[in-house]
Design an enzyme around this catalytic site. Structure first.
Site, PDB file in Angstrom:
ATOM      1  N   SER A 168      45.820  65.849   7.181  1.00  0.00           N
ATOM      2  CA  SER A 168      46.409  65.720   5.845  1.00  0.00           C
ATOM      3  C   SER A 168      46.972  64.367   5.790  1.00  0.00           C
ATOM      4  O   SER A 168      47.343  63.860   6.836  1.00  0.00           O
ATOM      5  CB  SER A 168      47.572  66.607   5.742  1.00  0.00           C
ATOM      6  OG  SER A 168      48.369  66.377   4.613  1.00  0.00           O
ATOM      7  N   TYR A 227      55.030  71.292   8.682  1.00  0.00           N
ATOM      8  CA  TYR A 227      53.634  71.085   8.232  1.00  0.00           C
ATOM      9  C   TYR A 227      53.338  69.700   8.581  1.00  0.00           C
ATOM     10  O   TYR A 227      52.123  69.401   9.257  1.00  0.00           O
ATOM     11  CB  TYR A 227      53.702  71.316   6.813  1.00  0.00           C
ATOM     12  CG  TYR A 227      52.219  71.253   6.185  1.00  0.00           C
ATOM     13  CD1 TYR A 227      50.948  72.069   6.304  1.00  0.00           C
ATOM     14  CD2 TYR A 227      51.758  70.062   5.467  1.00  0.00           C
ATOM     15  CE1 TYR A 227      49.892  71.978   5.738  1.00  0.00           C
ATOM     16  CE2 TYR A 227      50.489  69.667   4.976  1.00  0.00           C
ATOM     17  CZ  TYR A 227      49.561  70.679   5.255  1.00  0.00           C
ATOM     18  OH  TYR A 227      48.198  70.485   4.812  1.00  0.00           O
TER      19      TYR A 227
END
Length: 249
Positions: A141, A155
């Site tokens: 990401s 995350y």
């Protein structure tokens, strides 16, 4: 190189589903796994409607069951003969600020996004070593570049760990015919962020998945997707002051 047989984890929804649809259009056989097998059944029919000439195999898999990861990957290989590309895509985005009483959610995200990814990479590279070829793809990401607050804290940390893991695997395999790629999606609309209203530079799922597949097919070590604006913005994110980062999550 045509990677004929592609395995995608977390394929029942979101980016996994979207990538499967794009690969089906390009004529790839697909090995798809996820926890929600009923969704996989629906997806399989959609894919065969898109391209009746391909083979689609589906299996139930919870990537946190590490033994099952090896069993399912090997079963796919036996049925298809080879696995030419494995995309480690399964993940989740649960979480909250540290110290707010949501350790269970944060730990779930850590386990699924990183520990389970290790199992998937182990199983994938074991198969590729036996075949002496293959393409390992991990879905990191843009958040892997820095720390972020609130629900993004754990995350982002898992994605940073995944990016580092992928680079280490790539270094280890430099003198082999096994390719290793780490993809860093920017903001692509999917189930994981469907409740987030204001997101800069976000693209819809179809456009995002087309960009992901294009980047994966190039087999570069690292990609930022979609190229615009993330190929430029990732440099800025690395040096942005914390005051700017605090507004991005």
């Amino acid at each position: 190189m045509m990677r004929t047989n592609i395995l995608i984890t977390g394929a029942s929804s979101g980016l996994g589903k979207g990538m499967a649809m794009e690969f089906a259009k390009k004529g790839h056989n697909l090995a798809l796994c996820a926890r929600r097998v009923e969704r996989l059944e629906e997806l399989k029919q959609q894919l065969l409607n898109i391209n009746p000439q391909i083979t689609v195999i589906i299996k139930s898999l919870d990537v946190n069951d590490h033994d099952a990861v090896f069993n399912v990957f090997n079963a796919f290989k036996q049925e298809l003969g080879t696995l030419d590309r494995i995309i480690v895509n399964a993940g989740m985005g649960k979480g909250a600020s540290i110290g707010r009483g949501y350790m269970h959610a944060n730990m779930q995200t850590a386990q699924t996004n990183f520990i389970a990814a290790i199992a998937q990479c182990e199983a994938a590279v074991e198969i590729f070593r036996q075949q002496k070829s293959g393409h390992l793809v991990t879905m990191s990401s843009i958040s892997a570049l820095r720390g972020f607050r609130r629900a993004m804290t754990v995350y982002a940390a898992t994605k940073a760990a995944l990016s580092s893991l992928t680079e280490g695997i790539r270094i280890d395999l430099l003198k082999t015919n096994i390719k290793v790629s780490c993809i860093h999606p920017g903001f692509i609309r999917s189930e994981i962020n469907e409740k987030v209203e204001k997101v800069p530079f976000i693209v819809d799922t179809e456009a995002g998945c087309k960009a992901l597949v294009k980047a994966i097919d190039k087999e570069k070590p690292t990609s930022y997707v979609p190229t615009w604006p993330w190929a430029l913005l990732h440099f800025l994110i690395r040096i942005a002051p914390v005051s700017i980062l605090s507004k991005m999550s």
